[in-house]
Design an enzyme around this catalytic site. Structure first.
Site, PDB file in Angstrom:
ATOM      1  N   ARG A 122       0.838  -1.214  -0.154  1.00  0.00           N
ATOM      2  CA  ARG A 122      -0.018   0.282   0.016  1.00  0.00           C
ATOM      3  C   ARG A 122       0.715   1.340   0.061  1.00  0.00           C
ATOM      4  NH1 ARG A 122      -3.073  -3.472   3.168  1.00  0.00           N
ATOM      5  NH2 ARG A 122      -4.744  -4.053   1.959  1.00  0.00           N
ATOM      6  N   LYS A 144       3.661  11.281 -11.693  1.00  0.00           N
ATOM      7  CA  LYS A 144       2.791  10.344 -12.491  1.00  0.00           C
ATOM      8  C   LYS A 144       3.612   9.090 -12.558  1.00  0.00           C
ATOM      9  CE  LYS A 144       0.136  13.197 -15.531  1.00  0.00           C
ATOM     10  NZ  LYS A 144      -0.341  13.437 -16.975  1.00  0.00           N
ATOM     11  N   GLU A 186      10.716  17.855 -25.620  1.00  0.00           N
ATOM     12  CA  GLU A 186       9.959  18.347 -24.350  1.00  0.00           C
ATOM     13  C   GLU A 186      10.552  19.610 -23.751  1.00  0.00           C
ATOM     14  OE1 GLU A 186       7.309  16.666 -23.442  1.00  0.00           O
ATOM     15  OE2 GLU A 186       7.930  14.627 -24.096  1.00  0.00           O
ATOM     16  N   LYS A 228       7.830  22.893 -14.461  1.00  0.00           N
ATOM     17  CA  LYS A 228       6.945  21.601 -13.905  1.00  0.00           C
ATOM     18  C   LYS A 228       6.512  21.910 -12.544  1.00  0.00           C
ATOM     19  CE  LYS A 228       5.705  16.998 -15.152  1.00  0.00           C
ATOM     20  NZ  LYS A 228       6.124  15.759 -15.459  1.00  0.00           N
ATOM     21  N   GLU A 238      -4.063  17.113 -12.513  1.00  0.00           N
ATOM     22  CA  GLU A 238      -4.268  17.348 -13.810  1.00  0.00           C
ATOM     23  C   GLU A 238      -6.018  17.723 -13.951  1.00  0.00           C
ATOM     24  OE1 GLU A 238      -2.081  15.606 -16.875  1.00  0.00           O
ATOM     25  OE2 GLU A 238      -3.604  15.848 -18.466  1.00  0.00           O
ATOM     26  N   ARG A 242      -2.303  21.565 -15.618  1.00  0.00           N
ATOM     27  CA  ARG A 242      -1.188  20.529 -15.871  1.00  0.00           C
ATOM     28  C   ARG A 242      -1.365  19.992 -17.370  1.00  0.00           C
ATOM     29  NH1 ARG A 242       1.196  15.893 -11.960  1.00  0.00           N
ATOM     30  NH2 ARG A 242       2.627  14.962 -13.432  1.00  0.00           N
ATOM     31  N   ASN A 246       0.764  18.835 -22.142  1.00  0.00           N
ATOM     32  CA  ASN A 246       0.355  17.823 -23.287  1.00  0.00           C
ATOM     33  C   ASN A 246       0.387  18.821 -24.726  1.00  0.00           C
ATOM     34  OD1 ASN A 246      -0.285  15.810 -21.354  1.00  0.00           O
ATOM     35  ND2 ASN A 246      -2.356  16.741 -21.388  1.00  0.00           N
ATOM     36  N   HIS A 249       0.981  16.799 -27.792  1.00  0.00           N
ATOM     37  CA  HIS A 249       0.854  15.067 -27.393  1.00  0.00           C
ATOM     38  C   HIS A 249      -0.320  14.436 -27.927  1.00  0.00           C
ATOM     39  CE1 HIS A 249       4.277  15.985 -24.960  1.00  0.00           C
ATOM     40  NE2 HIS A 249       4.224  14.636 -24.262  1.00  0.00           N
ATOM     41  N   HIS A 253       0.773  11.252 -29.985  1.00  0.00           N
ATOM     42  CA  HIS A 253       0.263  10.017 -29.621  1.00  0.00           C
ATOM     43  C   HIS A 253      -0.535   9.283 -30.863  1.00  0.00           C
ATOM     44  CE1 HIS A 253      -0.131  11.142 -25.061  1.00  0.00           C
ATOM     45  NE2 HIS A 253       1.142  10.673 -25.465  1.00  0.00           N
ATOM     46  N   HIS A 266       9.034   9.106 -28.803  1.00  0.00           N
ATOM     47  CA  HIS A 266       8.135   9.790 -28.496  1.00  0.00           C
ATOM     48  C   HIS A 266       8.224  11.586 -28.608  1.00  0.00           C
ATOM     49  CE1 HIS A 266       5.012  11.338 -25.709  1.00  0.00           C
ATOM     50  NE2 HIS A 266       5.994  11.961 -24.902  1.00  0.00           N
TER      51      HIS A 266
HETATM   52  N1  LIG Z   1       5.373  10.105 -15.671  1.00  0.00           N
HETATM   53  C1  LIG Z   1       5.486  11.103 -16.201  1.00  0.00           C
HETATM   54  O1  LIG Z   1       5.196  12.251 -16.017  1.00  0.00           O
HETATM   55  C2  LIG Z   1       6.245  10.911 -17.728  1.00  0.00           C
HETATM   56  C3  LIG Z   1       6.313  11.958 -18.558  1.00  0.00           C
HETATM   57  C4  LIG Z   1       7.035  11.672 -19.890  1.00  0.00           C
HETATM   58  C5  LIG Z   1       7.191  10.457 -20.141  1.00  0.00           C
HETATM   59  N2  LIG Z   1       6.874   9.573 -19.305  1.00  0.00           N
HETATM   60  C6  LIG Z   1       7.058   8.199 -19.824  1.00  0.00           C
HETATM   61  O2  LIG Z   1       8.707   8.119 -19.868  1.00  0.00           O
HETATM   62  C7  LIG Z   1       9.004   7.067 -20.839  1.00  0.00           C
HETATM   63  C8  LIG Z   1       9.965   7.615 -21.814  1.00  0.00           C
HETATM   64  O3  LIG Z   1      11.135   7.642 -21.204  1.00  0.00           O
HETATM   65  P1  LIG Z   1      12.572   7.907 -21.930  1.00  0.00           P
HETATM   66  O4  LIG Z   1      12.679   8.691 -23.041  1.00  0.00           O
HETATM   67  O5  LIG Z   1      13.555   8.360 -20.803  1.00  0.00           O
HETATM   68  O6  LIG Z   1      12.786   6.149 -22.250  1.00  0.00           O
HETATM   69  P2  LIG Z   1      13.519   5.023 -21.612  1.00  0.00           P
HETATM   70  O7  LIG Z   1      13.477   5.188 -20.281  1.00  0.00           O
HETATM   71  O8  LIG Z   1      13.204   3.968 -22.451  1.00  0.00           O
HETATM   72  O9  LIG Z   1      15.133   5.456 -21.867  1.00  0.00           O
HETATM   73  C9  LIG Z   1      15.442   5.553 -23.381  1.00  0.00           C
HETATM   74  C10 LIG Z   1      16.798   4.731 -23.573  1.00  0.00           C
HETATM   75  O10 LIG Z   1      17.742   5.323 -23.238  1.00  0.00           O
HETATM   76  C11 LIG Z   1      18.403   4.510 -22.260  1.00  0.00           C
HETATM   77  N3  LIG Z   1      19.361   5.356 -21.436  1.00  0.00           N
HETATM   78  C12 LIG Z   1      18.556   5.893 -20.336  1.00  0.00           C
HETATM   79  N4  LIG Z   1      19.475   6.737 -19.727  1.00  0.00           N
HETATM   80  C13 LIG Z   1      20.602   6.394 -20.327  1.00  0.00           C
HETATM   81  C14 LIG Z   1      22.141   7.226 -20.191  1.00  0.00           C
HETATM   82  N5  LIG Z   1      22.483   8.079 -19.455  1.00  0.00           N
HETATM   83  N6  LIG Z   1      22.969   6.469 -21.065  1.00  0.00           N
HETATM   84  C15 LIG Z   1      22.656   5.683 -22.011  1.00  0.00           C
HETATM   85  N7  LIG Z   1      21.587   5.187 -22.176  1.00  0.00           N
HETATM   86  C16 LIG Z   1      20.575   5.576 -21.423  1.00  0.00           C
HETATM   87  C17 LIG Z   1      17.678   3.396 -21.982  1.00  0.00           C
HETATM   88  O11 LIG Z   1      18.062   2.287 -21.328  1.00  0.00           O
HETATM   89  C18 LIG Z   1      16.506   3.257 -22.773  1.00  0.00           C
HETATM   90  O12 LIG Z   1      17.265   2.395 -23.815  1.00  0.00           O
HETATM   91  C19 LIG Z   1       7.701   6.594 -21.438  1.00  0.00           C
HETATM   92  O13 LIG Z   1       7.130   5.420 -21.090  1.00  0.00           O
HETATM   93  C20 LIG Z   1       6.650   7.882 -21.016  1.00  0.00           C
HETATM   94  O14 LIG Z   1       5.349   7.245 -21.052  1.00  0.00           O
HETATM   95  C21 LIG Z   1       6.390   9.544 -18.100  1.00  0.00           C
HETATM   96 ZN   LIG Z   2       5.900  13.780 -23.700  1.00  0.00          ZN
END
Ligand SMILES: NC(=O)c1ccc[n+]([C@@H]2O[C@H](COP(=O)([O-])OP(=O)(O)OC[C@H]3O[C@@H](n4cnc5c(N)ncnc54)[C@H](O)[C@@H]3O)[C@@H](O)[C@H]2O)c1
Ligand SMILES: [Zn+2]
Length: 358
Positions: A122, A144, A186, A228, A238, A242, A246, A249, A253, A266
């Site tokens: 929990r 999130k 972003e 942020k 949101e 917030r 988007n 987005h 998407h 993305h």
């Molecule tokens: N929670 C939120 O508010 C929020 C906001 C935006 C996106 N997201 C989510 O985030 C995800 C995308 O995140 P991302 O773009 O970081 O993708 P990811 O976590 O898949 O990382 C991208 C790639 O980079 C590699 N990597 C990460 N750090 C590295 C480093 N320092 N050196 C070498 N390689 C490295 C990872 O292994 C992966 O292969 C999506 O699932 C999306 O839905 C969440």
């Molecule tokens: Zn995004």
């Protein structure tokens, strides 16, 4: 000296630390962290191989008994199966209600590990150690968390704040170029929705930012986190403001889904989405031509794509209808009104969107 930004959420408030070569300062920040009998470092395969040992030693030196769970990584592992596996690891490695989860990686690791922390027994504490640019400017801040279902992205999750976010910009040196670019999309978004000075800075420092100059990175990551933090402090769940985050987005998407998540990262899809959101705003005289051109030029100058390719506009609009924010056959979108100012616009006629999708 690290830059420190506070996310002001009453009892759930926390700090974001941003610095270069600042890893040694992490141990000192963990003094008050709940430690239980065991804590866990969650990472993905690539990041763990690069930085796992370094972080493991730091956490140990802070007096934590650390277990490790390494995920395969990538969007395809952000699912219930991985989450179930992670819960099992947490139980079999002896975590308890006072344990802390450390999420070392990009947004995928942060979202899964954060949701595991939100739901394990929990809810236990967690700390974000973002390693991708996208995670440092966006996903690690704001609470999130969640995973994807086969029916769609991020359909299961929770708003659950970390107790600390710690970002060392030097980690970005090893990030693949396309992942770096995804984060930059972003960053541009923050400039367009909120901060014309950040936008100016992105225009005047293109070469240094592309070359990953550490001081430039500290500046832009700090500014994005401040924005942020300000937005999340006003609208954590949101209900309104917030949603500005988007921008690009809803289009993005649709581009991602219609190309089966293979053609664009993305951030690339969001960049194209911002181009079309800007085009729609210009077509309805919401933004002037000069500002609209600056948005598109900046996206182009960072090497991000401007066009979605050969998808049919009618399919794009049909997909945009599925967005959670829509009501009664009309579409709601975030549109730029000027550099540094965007608005949530409801009741948009789908035909109007289709007309600018050229
Ligand atoms: N929670 C939120 O508010 C929020 C906001 C935006 C996106 N997201 C989510 O985030 C995800 C995308 O995140 P991302 O773009 O970081 O993708 P990811 O976590 O898949 O990382 C991208 C790639 O980079 C590699 N990597 C990460 N750090 C590295 C480093 N320092 N050196 C070498 N390689 C490295 C990872 O292994 C992966 O292969 C999506 O699932 C999306 O839905 C969440
Ligand atoms: Zn995004």
């Amino acid at each position: 000296m690290n830059r420190v930004i506070n996310v002001d959420l009453g009892e759930q408030s926390y700090n974001i630390h941003i610095g270069k070569e600042c890893l040694p300062s992490l141990a000192g920040l963990l003094a008050g962290v709940p430690r239980g009998s065991r804590s866990i470092l969650v990472s993905d395969d690539i990041v763990f191989r690069l930085y796992g040992e370094q972080f493991y030693e730091i956490l140990q030196s802070a007096g934590l008994k650390i277990e490790v769970a390494v995920l395969a990584g990538g969007e395809s592992c952000k699912n219930l199966e991985t989450l179930g596996w992670l819960y099992e690891q947490m139980i079999s490695k002896g975590l308890d209600r006072q344990s802390t989860v450390f999420a070392l990686g990009g947004g995928v690791v942060g979202d899964i590990a954060g949701f595991a922390a939100a739901s394990f027994m929990r809810g236990i504490g967690y700390i974000q150690l973002p390693t991708s640019l996208l995670a440092q400017v966006d996903s690690s801040v704001g609470g999130k968390t969640g995973v994807n279902l086969s029916l769609g992205k991020n359909l299961v999750g929770a708003f659950y704040q970390p107790s600390l976010v710690f970002a060392d910009v030097n980690l970005l040196n090893t990030l693949a170029e396309k992942e770096y670019q995804t984060g930059l999309a972003e960053v541009i978004k923050y400039g367009v929705i909120w901060d014309s000075k950040l936008f100016d800075y992105l225009e005047t420092n293109i070469e240094s930012i592309k070359a990953r100059d550490m001081d430039c990175l500290i500046h832009i990551i700090s500014r994005c986190c401040e924005i942020k933090a300000e937005i999340v402090a006003q609208d954590e769940k949101e209900k309104g403001l917030r949603a500005l985050l988007n921008l690009g987005h809803t289009f993005g998407h649709a581009f991602e889904a219609l190309t089966e998540y293979k053609k664009f990262t993305h951030g690339q899809a969001v960049a194209i989405g911002m181009v079309y959101a800007t085009r729609l705003a210009a077509a309805t005289d919401m933004i002037n031509e000069q500002d609209a051109k600056r948005v598109t030029d900046l996206i182009k100058n960072y090497g991000l794509p401007l066009h979605y390719g050969d998808i049919r506009p009618s399919e794009i609009v049909a997909r945009m209808h599925l967005d959670k924010k829509n009501t009664g056959g009309k579409i709601t979108l975030v549109l730029p009104a000027a550099i540094g100012r965007s608005e949530i616009v409801g009741e948009i006629d789908p035909a109007q969107i289709e007309a600018i999708l050229i």
